[in-house]
Design a protein around this motif. Structure first.
Motif, PDB file in Angstrom:
ATOM      1  N   PRO A 289       1.515  -4.323   8.422  1.00  0.00           N
ATOM      2  CA  PRO A 289       1.650  -5.334   7.373  1.00  0.00           C
ATOM      3  C   PRO A 289       0.524  -6.369   7.382  1.00  0.00           C
ATOM      4  CG  PRO A 289       3.241  -5.727   9.105  1.00  0.00           C
ATOM      5  CD  PRO A 289       2.578  -4.414   9.414  1.00  0.00           C
ATOM      6  N   SER A 290      -0.163  -6.531   8.494  1.00  0.00           N
ATOM      7  CA  SER A 290      -1.247  -7.522   8.550  1.00  0.00           C
ATOM      8  C   SER A 290      -2.480  -7.069   7.776  1.00  0.00           C
ATOM      9  CB  SER A 290      -1.622  -7.848   9.993  1.00  0.00           C
ATOM     10  OG  SER A 290      -2.245  -6.748  10.615  1.00  0.00           O
ATOM     11  N   THR A 291      -2.638  -5.750   7.609  1.00  0.00           N
ATOM     12  CA  THR A 291      -3.773  -5.222   6.850  1.00  0.00           C
ATOM     13  C   THR A 291      -3.345  -4.550   5.548  1.00  0.00           C
ATOM     14  OG1 THR A 291      -3.684  -3.096   8.011  1.00  0.00           O
ATOM     15  CG2 THR A 291      -5.098  -4.820   8.963  1.00  0.00           C
ATOM     16  N   ASP A 292      -2.013  -4.412   5.342  1.00  0.00           N
ATOM     17  CA  ASP A 292      -1.476  -3.693   4.178  1.00  0.00           C
ATOM     18  C   ASP A 292      -2.101  -2.302   4.072  1.00  0.00           C
ATOM     19  OD1 ASP A 292       0.135  -3.303   1.898  1.00  0.00           O
ATOM     20  OD2 ASP A 292      -1.469  -3.976   0.552  1.00  0.00           O
ATOM     21  N   ARG A 293      -2.053  -1.569   5.186  1.00  0.00           N
ATOM     22  CA  ARG A 293      -2.676  -0.252   5.232  1.00  0.00           C
ATOM     23  C   ARG A 293      -1.814   0.736   6.016  1.00  0.00           C
ATOM     24  NH1 ARG A 293      -8.479  -0.548   7.257  1.00  0.00           N
ATOM     25  NH2 ARG A 293      -8.564  -1.671   5.305  1.00  0.00           N
ATOM     26  N   TRP A 294      -1.700   1.955   5.471  1.00  0.00           N
ATOM     27  CA  TRP A 294      -1.063   3.071   6.162  1.00  0.00           C
ATOM     28  C   TRP A 294      -2.136   3.900   6.847  1.00  0.00           C
ATOM     29  CZ3 TRP A 294       4.132   4.023   6.641  1.00  0.00           C
ATOM     30  CH2 TRP A 294       4.985   3.295   5.815  1.00  0.00           C
ATOM     31  N   THR A 295      -1.852   4.366   8.045  1.00  0.00           N
ATOM     32  CA  THR A 295      -2.763   5.209   8.799  1.00  0.00           C
ATOM     33  C   THR A 295      -1.989   6.423   9.296  1.00  0.00           C
ATOM     34  OG1 THR A 295      -3.957   3.247   9.535  1.00  0.00           O
ATOM     35  CG2 THR A 295      -4.333   5.287  10.771  1.00  0.00           C
ATOM     36  N   LEU A 296      -2.568   7.600   9.105  1.00  0.00           N
ATOM     37  CA  LEU A 296      -1.937   8.805   9.657  1.00  0.00           C
ATOM     38  C   LEU A 296      -2.037   8.756  11.173  1.00  0.00           C
ATOM     39  CD1 LEU A 296      -3.271  11.454   7.137  1.00  0.00           C
ATOM     40  CD2 LEU A 296      -0.895  10.736   7.414  1.00  0.00           C
ATOM     41  N   VAL A 297      -0.972   9.185  11.833  1.00  0.00           N
ATOM     42  CA  VAL A 297      -0.970   9.317  13.287  1.00  0.00           C
ATOM     43  C   VAL A 297      -0.770  10.791  13.603  1.00  0.00           C
ATOM     44  CG1 VAL A 297      -0.166   6.954  13.664  1.00  0.00           C
ATOM     45  CG2 VAL A 297       1.510   8.808  13.496  1.00  0.00           C
TER      46      VAL A 297
ATOM     47  N   ALA B  81      12.397   6.354   9.011  1.00  0.00           N
ATOM     48  CA  ALA B  81      11.436   5.324   9.376  1.00  0.00           C
ATOM     49  C   ALA B  81      12.040   4.376  10.404  1.00  0.00           C
ATOM     50  CB  ALA B  81      11.011   4.542   8.126  1.00  0.00           C
ATOM     51  N   ALA B  82      11.157   3.729  11.152  1.00  0.00           N
ATOM     52  CA  ALA B  82      11.581   2.750  12.149  1.00  0.00           C
ATOM     53  C   ALA B  82      10.440   1.775  12.396  1.00  0.00           C
ATOM     54  CB  ALA B  82      11.981   3.447  13.452  1.00  0.00           C
ATOM     55  N   VAL B  83      10.782   0.617  12.956  1.00  0.00           N
ATOM     56  CA  VAL B  83       9.796  -0.403  13.304  1.00  0.00           C
ATOM     57  C   VAL B  83       9.545  -0.337  14.806  1.00  0.00           C
ATOM     58  CG1 VAL B  83       9.344  -2.885  13.419  1.00  0.00           C
ATOM     59  CG2 VAL B  83      10.485  -1.910  11.406  1.00  0.00           C
ATOM     60  N   LEU B  84       8.262  -0.288  15.169  1.00  0.00           N
ATOM     61  CA  LEU B  84       7.845  -0.284  16.570  1.00  0.00           C
ATOM     62  C   LEU B  84       6.604  -1.162  16.694  1.00  0.00           C
ATOM     63  CD1 LEU B  84       7.941   0.787  19.504  1.00  0.00           C
ATOM     64  CD2 LEU B  84       6.702   2.808  18.713  1.00  0.00           C
ATOM     65  N   ASP B  85       6.636  -2.128  17.577  1.00  0.00           N
ATOM     66  CA  ASP B  85       5.506  -3.024  17.824  1.00  0.00           C
ATOM     67  C   ASP B  85       4.999  -3.699  16.542  1.00  0.00           C
ATOM     68  OD1 ASP B  85       5.601  -2.387  20.534  1.00  0.00           O
ATOM     69  OD2 ASP B  85       4.152  -0.742  20.321  1.00  0.00           O
ATOM     70  N   GLY B  86       5.918  -4.122  15.678  1.00  0.00           N
ATOM     71  CA  GLY B  86       5.546  -4.850  14.475  1.00  0.00           C
ATOM     72  C   GLY B  86       4.951  -4.010  13.368  1.00  0.00           C
ATOM     73  N   LYS B  87       5.108  -2.695  13.467  1.00  0.00           N
ATOM     74  CA  LYS B  87       4.584  -1.771  12.455  1.00  0.00           C
ATOM     75  C   LYS B  87       5.684  -0.800  12.042  1.00  0.00           C
ATOM     76  CE  LYS B  87      -0.049  -2.106  14.321  1.00  0.00           C
ATOM     77  NZ  LYS B  87      -1.151  -1.402  14.966  1.00  0.00           N
ATOM     78  N   ILE B  88       5.588  -0.291  10.810  1.00  0.00           N
ATOM     79  CA  ILE B  88       6.571   0.672  10.296  1.00  0.00           C
ATOM     80  C   ILE B  88       6.012   2.075  10.428  1.00  0.00           C
ATOM     81  CG2 ILE B  88       7.813   1.477   8.252  1.00  0.00           C
ATOM     82  CD1 ILE B  88       7.729  -1.401   7.217  1.00  0.00           C
ATOM     83  N   TYR B  89       6.815   2.963  10.995  1.00  0.00           N
ATOM     84  CA  TYR B  89       6.451   4.374  11.099  1.00  0.00           C
ATOM     85  C   TYR B  89       7.324   5.175  10.140  1.00  0.00           C
ATOM     86  CZ  TYR B  89       3.723   3.371  15.252  1.00  0.00           C
ATOM     87  OH  TYR B  89       2.780   2.894  16.121  1.00  0.00           O
ATOM     88  N   ALA B  90       6.701   5.978   9.280  1.00  0.00           N
ATOM     89  CA  ALA B  90       7.406   6.912   8.401  1.00  0.00           C
ATOM     90  C   ALA B  90       7.116   8.310   8.942  1.00  0.00           C
ATOM     91  CB  ALA B  90       6.927   6.782   6.960  1.00  0.00           C
ATOM     92  N   VAL B  91       8.166   9.074   9.183  1.00  0.00           N
ATOM     93  CA  VAL B  91       8.049  10.314   9.941  1.00  0.00           C
ATOM     94  C   VAL B  91       8.707  11.469   9.178  1.00  0.00           C
ATOM     95  CG1 VAL B  91       8.652  11.431  12.125  1.00  0.00           C
ATOM     96  CG2 VAL B  91       8.111   8.995  12.086  1.00  0.00           C
TER      97      VAL B  91
ATOM     98  N   ALA C  17       0.833  -1.207   0.000  1.00  0.00           N
ATOM     99  CA  ALA C  17       0.000   0.000   0.000  1.00  0.00           C
ATOM    100  C   ALA C  17       0.871   1.261   0.000  1.00  0.00           C
ATOM    101  CB  ALA C  17      -0.913  -0.002   1.212  1.00  0.00           C
ATOM    102  N   PRO C  18       0.494   2.269  -0.785  1.00  0.00           N
ATOM    103  CA  PRO C  18       1.250   3.525  -0.774  1.00  0.00           C
ATOM    104  C   PRO C  18       0.939   4.337   0.483  1.00  0.00           C
ATOM    105  CG  PRO C  18      -0.628   3.731  -2.227  1.00  0.00           C
ATOM    106  CD  PRO C  18      -0.611   2.296  -1.750  1.00  0.00           C
ATOM    107  N   MET C  19       1.873   5.183   0.849  1.00  0.00           N
ATOM    108  CA  MET C  19       1.657   6.084   1.977  1.00  0.00           C
ATOM    109  C   MET C  19       0.618   7.144   1.608  1.00  0.00           C
ATOM    110  SD  MET C  19       5.532   6.713   3.389  1.00  0.00           S
ATOM    111  CE  MET C  19       6.207   7.125   1.783  1.00  0.00           C
ATOM    112  N   HIS C  20       0.096   7.831   2.609  1.00  0.00           N
ATOM    113  CA  HIS C  20      -0.829   8.937   2.371  1.00  0.00           C
ATOM    114  C   HIS C  20      -0.111  10.134   1.770  1.00  0.00           C
ATOM    115  CE1 HIS C  20      -4.402   7.338   4.402  1.00  0.00           C
ATOM    116  NE2 HIS C  20      -3.526   6.714   5.174  1.00  0.00           N
TER     117      HIS C  20
END
Length: 190
Positions: A73-81, A45-55, A34-37
Motif C-alpha cells: 500500500p505504500s507504493t500502490d503496486r502489485w508484484t508477482l512472487v 488473500a491475507a495480510v502479512l507484514d503490512g502487505k496483501i497477498y493474493a494467492v 492498482a490492479p493485480m497482474h
C-alpha cells in the motif's frame, strides 16, 4: 481484507477481475487502487507484514492459477512472487508464524485437494507442509493460539469436520466438528 484502516475488495467474478478497490470508513467512499497482474476469482488473500497477498484462483480464461502476488500500500503496486507448486482455487489462506499458508482447494487438473504450501516472504519460496487429513474446498480457515484451523468444506458434499495444524510439529490433527455441515462459509479467529 482490512489493512491500515481500509477494507479491500480483491478480484472476483464481475467485470475485470484484476481490479482492486479500497473502502475508507473515514470518508465513506471506495477508491480504486492498482490492479493485480492476473485476473483472479475464487482467490484467497491475507495480510502479512503490512502487505496483501493474493494467492491462486481462476483467471478470466478459466485457467486455475498457481501464481501469487503481493500488494504494497505504500507504493500502490502489485508484484508477482514465486508461484505455488499447485494451482488451486476455492482454497484457504492464512498467516501463521510469519508464513503464508495456502491450504486445500480444487483444480480442474487435480480435483479436490488436501495439499498445503507455506510461503516465506524472506526467501520468496513456497515449501510443502504436511497435508490435511481431508480433501477440502470451499471451507473456512482461521488461526487461533498458534494453530491453523480448517473447518467444514465440500468434497462431493458439505461436511462438519474440522482439523488443526501445528506448525512446530508440521502435523494436522482432527478436532471436534461443527454440528451442521457447511461449505462456502467463513470462519474468524479472535
Amino acid at each position: 481484507m482490512v489493512l491500515n484502516g481500509l477494507v479491500y475488495a480483491i478480484g472476483g467474478s464481475d467485470g475485470d477481475t484484476r481490479l482492486v478497490e479500497a473502502f475508507d470508513p473515514q470518508t465513506n467512499a471506495w477508491r480504486p487502487v492498482a490492479p493485480m497482474h492476473c485476473a483472479r476469482r475464487f482467490t484467497a488473500a491475507a495480510v502479512l507484514d503490512g502487505k496483501i497477498y493474493a494467492v491462486g484462483g481462476r483467471d478470466s480464461l478459466r485457467k486455475d492459477l498457481s501464481s501469487a502476488e503481493v500488494y504494497d500500500p505504500s507504493t500502490d503496486r502489485w508484484t508477482l512472487v514465486a508461484p505455488m507448486s499447485t494451482a488451486r482455487k476455492q482454497h484457504g489462506v492464512a498467516v501463521l508464524s510469519g508464513k503464508l499458508y495456502a491450504v486445500g482447494g480444487h483444480s480442474d487438473a487435480g480435483g479436490d485437494s488436501n495439499s498445503v504450501e507455506a510461503y516465506s516472504p524472506a526467501t520468496n519460496t513456497w515449501s510443502a507442509a504436511s497435508p490435511m487429513c481431508s480433501l477440502r474446498k470451499q471451507f473456512g480457515v482461521a488461526v487461533v493460539l498458534g494453530k491453523l484451523y480448517a473447518i467444514g468444506g465440500d468434497a462431493l458434499e458439505g461436511f462438519t469436520s474440522a482439523e488443526a495444524f501445528d506448525p512446530h510439529k508440521n502435523r494436522w490433527e482432527v478436532v471436534p466438528g461443527m454440528s451442521v455441515p457447511r461449505y462456502g462459509h467463513a470462519v474468524v479467529g479472535l
